[in-house]
Design an enzyme around this catalytic site. Structure first.
Site, PDB file in Angstrom:
ATOM      1  N   GLU A 102       6.775  -4.443 -19.304  1.00  0.00           N
ATOM      2  CA  GLU A 102       7.923  -5.342 -20.210  1.00  0.00           C
ATOM      3  C   GLU A 102       7.727  -6.555 -18.973  1.00  0.00           C
ATOM      4  O   GLU A 102       7.414  -8.196 -20.230  1.00  0.00           O
ATOM      5  CB  GLU A 102       9.159  -5.095 -20.320  1.00  0.00           C
ATOM      6  CG  GLU A 102       9.295  -4.003 -21.127  1.00  0.00           C
ATOM      7  CD  GLU A 102      11.221  -3.470 -20.996  1.00  0.00           C
ATOM      8  OE1 GLU A 102      11.911  -3.417 -20.507  1.00  0.00           O
ATOM      9  OE2 GLU A 102      11.719  -3.359 -22.256  1.00  0.00           O
ATOM     10  N   ARG A 113      24.798   5.847 -24.198  1.00  0.00           N
ATOM     11  CA  ARG A 113      24.809   5.050 -25.301  1.00  0.00           C
ATOM     12  C   ARG A 113      24.888   6.563 -26.740  1.00  0.00           C
ATOM     13  O   ARG A 113      23.611   7.561 -26.515  1.00  0.00           O
ATOM     14  CB  ARG A 113      24.382   3.932 -25.920  1.00  0.00           C
ATOM     15  CG  ARG A 113      24.586   3.028 -25.334  1.00  0.00           C
ATOM     16  CD  ARG A 113      23.732   1.691 -25.332  1.00  0.00           C
ATOM     17  NE  ARG A 113      22.825   0.777 -24.037  1.00  0.00           N
ATOM     18  CZ  ARG A 113      21.616   0.942 -24.282  1.00  0.00           C
ATOM     19  NH1 ARG A 113      21.585   0.151 -25.190  1.00  0.00           N
ATOM     20  NH2 ARG A 113      20.986  -0.310 -23.251  1.00  0.00           N
ATOM     21  N   HIS A 131      13.627  -3.380 -28.188  1.00  0.00           N
ATOM     22  CA  HIS A 131      12.321  -3.055 -27.333  1.00  0.00           C
ATOM     23  C   HIS A 131      11.599  -3.584 -27.550  1.00  0.00           C
ATOM     24  O   HIS A 131      10.200  -2.622 -28.318  1.00  0.00           O
ATOM     25  CB  HIS A 131      12.893  -1.994 -27.233  1.00  0.00           C
ATOM     26  CG  HIS A 131      13.322  -1.132 -26.451  1.00  0.00           C
ATOM     27  ND1 HIS A 131      14.084   0.135 -26.876  1.00  0.00           N
ATOM     28  CD2 HIS A 131      13.533  -1.469 -25.109  1.00  0.00           C
ATOM     29  CE1 HIS A 131      15.154   0.597 -26.101  1.00  0.00           C
ATOM     30  NE2 HIS A 131      15.097  -0.712 -24.988  1.00  0.00           N
ATOM     31  N   ASN A 141      14.222  -9.802 -16.337  1.00  0.00           N
ATOM     32  CA  ASN A 141      14.895  -8.643 -17.638  1.00  0.00           C
ATOM     33  C   ASN A 141      15.808  -8.858 -17.315  1.00  0.00           C
ATOM     34  O   ASN A 141      16.306  -8.106 -16.387  1.00  0.00           O
ATOM     35  CB  ASN A 141      13.883  -7.913 -16.965  1.00  0.00           C
ATOM     36  CG  ASN A 141      13.803  -7.279 -18.326  1.00  0.00           C
ATOM     37  OD1 ASN A 141      14.815  -6.737 -18.872  1.00  0.00           O
ATOM     38  ND2 ASN A 141      13.264  -6.460 -18.473  1.00  0.00           N
ATOM     39  N   ARG A 201      13.280 -12.014 -20.476  1.00  0.00           N
ATOM     40  CA  ARG A 201      13.692 -11.948 -21.377  1.00  0.00           C
ATOM     41  C   ARG A 201      15.198 -11.803 -22.292  1.00  0.00           C
ATOM     42  O   ARG A 201      15.766 -11.868 -21.539  1.00  0.00           O
ATOM     43  CB  ARG A 201      13.063 -10.203 -21.482  1.00  0.00           C
ATOM     44  CG  ARG A 201      13.691  -9.063 -22.164  1.00  0.00           C
ATOM     45  CD  ARG A 201      14.228  -7.817 -21.500  1.00  0.00           C
ATOM     46  NE  ARG A 201      14.538  -6.687 -22.892  1.00  0.00           N
ATOM     47  CZ  ARG A 201      15.048  -5.786 -22.328  1.00  0.00           C
ATOM     48  NH1 ARG A 201      14.875  -5.223 -21.526  1.00  0.00           N
ATOM     49  NH2 ARG A 201      15.364  -4.883 -23.473  1.00  0.00           N
TER      50      ARG A 201
END
Ligand code: ADP
Length: 390
Positions: free
Chosen positions: A373, A235, A175, A9, A87
């Protein structure tokens, strides 16, 4: 198919690794690790219940040298991977499902680099590094955007000329692996609610929300890039485009500086001036730290209101990822703004990070479902292998 599978990932400055034992078509986790690339590269990994931390001072970037150091540490002694899943943050319009990585798919991903210039080159570097180490291993790509290809047409549109939308300047959403994993868990745990109108809030360092019906994405807070939506650790989330023009004309001058600022200098860190980490902000008594957290909760609640419009109402809300799973004060702060909608949290269940955290009188059921994930990636890897009968 049996053996050892690895998942990668890849972020712009971090790499998460999962190691799984594959048996009878299922993947069981053996070890997990995260490496942060920076001044002092450090690899933290857990194997079973053991936690390890290793400094890798001479590794400065994601690439073959890094993998050569990490993999012997985290793989079972003497074993080599049989499958590797990656990913890939952006699949553009091309990739709506996971794929086998071969020269064609890799070339297609390479063409998408302009859509995710910070992330895709790093992920492709890891794909190449794995191939150099294990030339025959099967590699697959799982796309973060793929889950959102079911979004309703209006949700994909920016209010810009049609030809730009057709050229790919549109809302994609991210996501997706997390939302897929969580929606499947919810369907198992609470099938009726899982097939209803659900908003999932993935609140980690990156944060987004997704509105789903029957486990299928209808709208999401992130758009063209993972800068959109709610404020995040560093962010800003959605920001008036006029601010960006103003900044370019006054001090920032070029896109690279502006990009660095938007990814690393805004959000909770920018507002608080203290940290982008919610745990740190919770323990800080400076009013700006409090204001950053208040803004975070306010904007998340606002996004849930927007998604309620997209879904025509909400049956359940799910909190997930580092903050969503572990920060009762944030969940409480979000719920406070949504009392008018009928959301009410149980004080004790929320404090205890229980699975069901809504109160008895709440018209919306609220859950905490931990995301994974890495498991989502390896499950997709196995699905690709099955599809191709490999
Ligand atoms: P990433 O998005 O990089 O995968 P996480 O999902 O771990 O990161 O989210 C990081 C955020 O979650 C940080 O703000 C951190 O404070 C918070 N967090 C993570 N774990 C915990 C925990 N056990 N308790 C409280 N807060 C946590």
């Amino acid at each position: 198919m049996s053996g050892t599978a690895i998942t990668f990932n890849t972020g712009s400055s971090s790499l998460k690794i999962g190691v799984f034992k594959v048996e009878a078509g299922f993947a069981r986790p053996l070890a997990r690790g995260t490496v942060m690339i920076g001044k002092g590269t450090r690899f933290k990994y857990t194997s079973g219940t053991d936690v390890h931390e290793v400094d890798l001072p001479h590794v400065k970037e994601i690439g073959p040298a890094l993998l050569a150091e990490l993999l012997p540490l985290i793989l079972p002694k003497g074993s080599e991977p049989t499958l590797v899943g990656h990913r890939i943050i952006h699949g553009g319009l091309k990739f709506t499902a996971p794929v086998l990585l071969d020269s064609d798919t890799e070339a297609c991903i390479n063409q998408l680099v302009p859509l995710a210039p910070l992330h895709l080159p790093c992920a492709l570097e890891v794909v190449r590094a794995v191939r150099a180490m294990y030339p025959d291993v099967l590699q697959t790509a799982s796309f973060d955007t793929a889950f959102h290809t079911s979004q309703c047409a209006l949700a994909t549109r920016l209010a810009i000329p049609r030809e730009m939308h057709d050229a790919g300047i549109r809302r994609y959403g991210f996501h997706g692996l997390s939302y897929k994993f969580v929606s499947q868990k919810l369907k198992k745990f609470a099938p009726d609610l899982g097939s209803g109108r659900v908003v999932c809030a993935h609140l980690g360092n990156g944060a987004s929300l997704c509105g789903m019906v029957d486990g299928v994405s209808k709208d999401t807070s992130m758009g063209f890039s993972c800068l959109d939506g709610v404020p995040m650790a560093t962010r800003p989330g959605s920001i008036d485009a006029g601010v960006l023009i103003h900044l370019l004309r006054n001090g920032f001058h070029d896109a690279d500086r502006l990009e660095h600022f938007l990814y690393h200098g805004c959000g909770l860190l920018g507002v608080s001036g203290v940290s982008g980490d919610v745990r740190v902000l919770m323990e800080n008594f400076h009013p700006a730290a409090r204001e950053a957290l208040d803004l975070f909760c306010f904007r998340i609640a606002g996004e849930i209101g927007r998604l309620a419009v997209s879904l025509g109402g909400i049956d359940a809300i799910v909190f997930t990822a580092g903050i969503g799973e572990n920060q009762p004060e944030v969940r409480k702060g979000v719920a406070r703004h949504l009392a008018w909608m009928g959301l009410e949290l149980s004080e004790s269940a929320n404090k205890a990070n229980a699975t069901v955290i809504s109160g008895r009188d709440s018209t919306i059921t609220a859950f905490i479902i931990p995301t994974d994930e890495e498991q989502a990636i390896v499950d997709e890897t196995l699905a690709v292998v099955n599809r191709h009968k490999l």
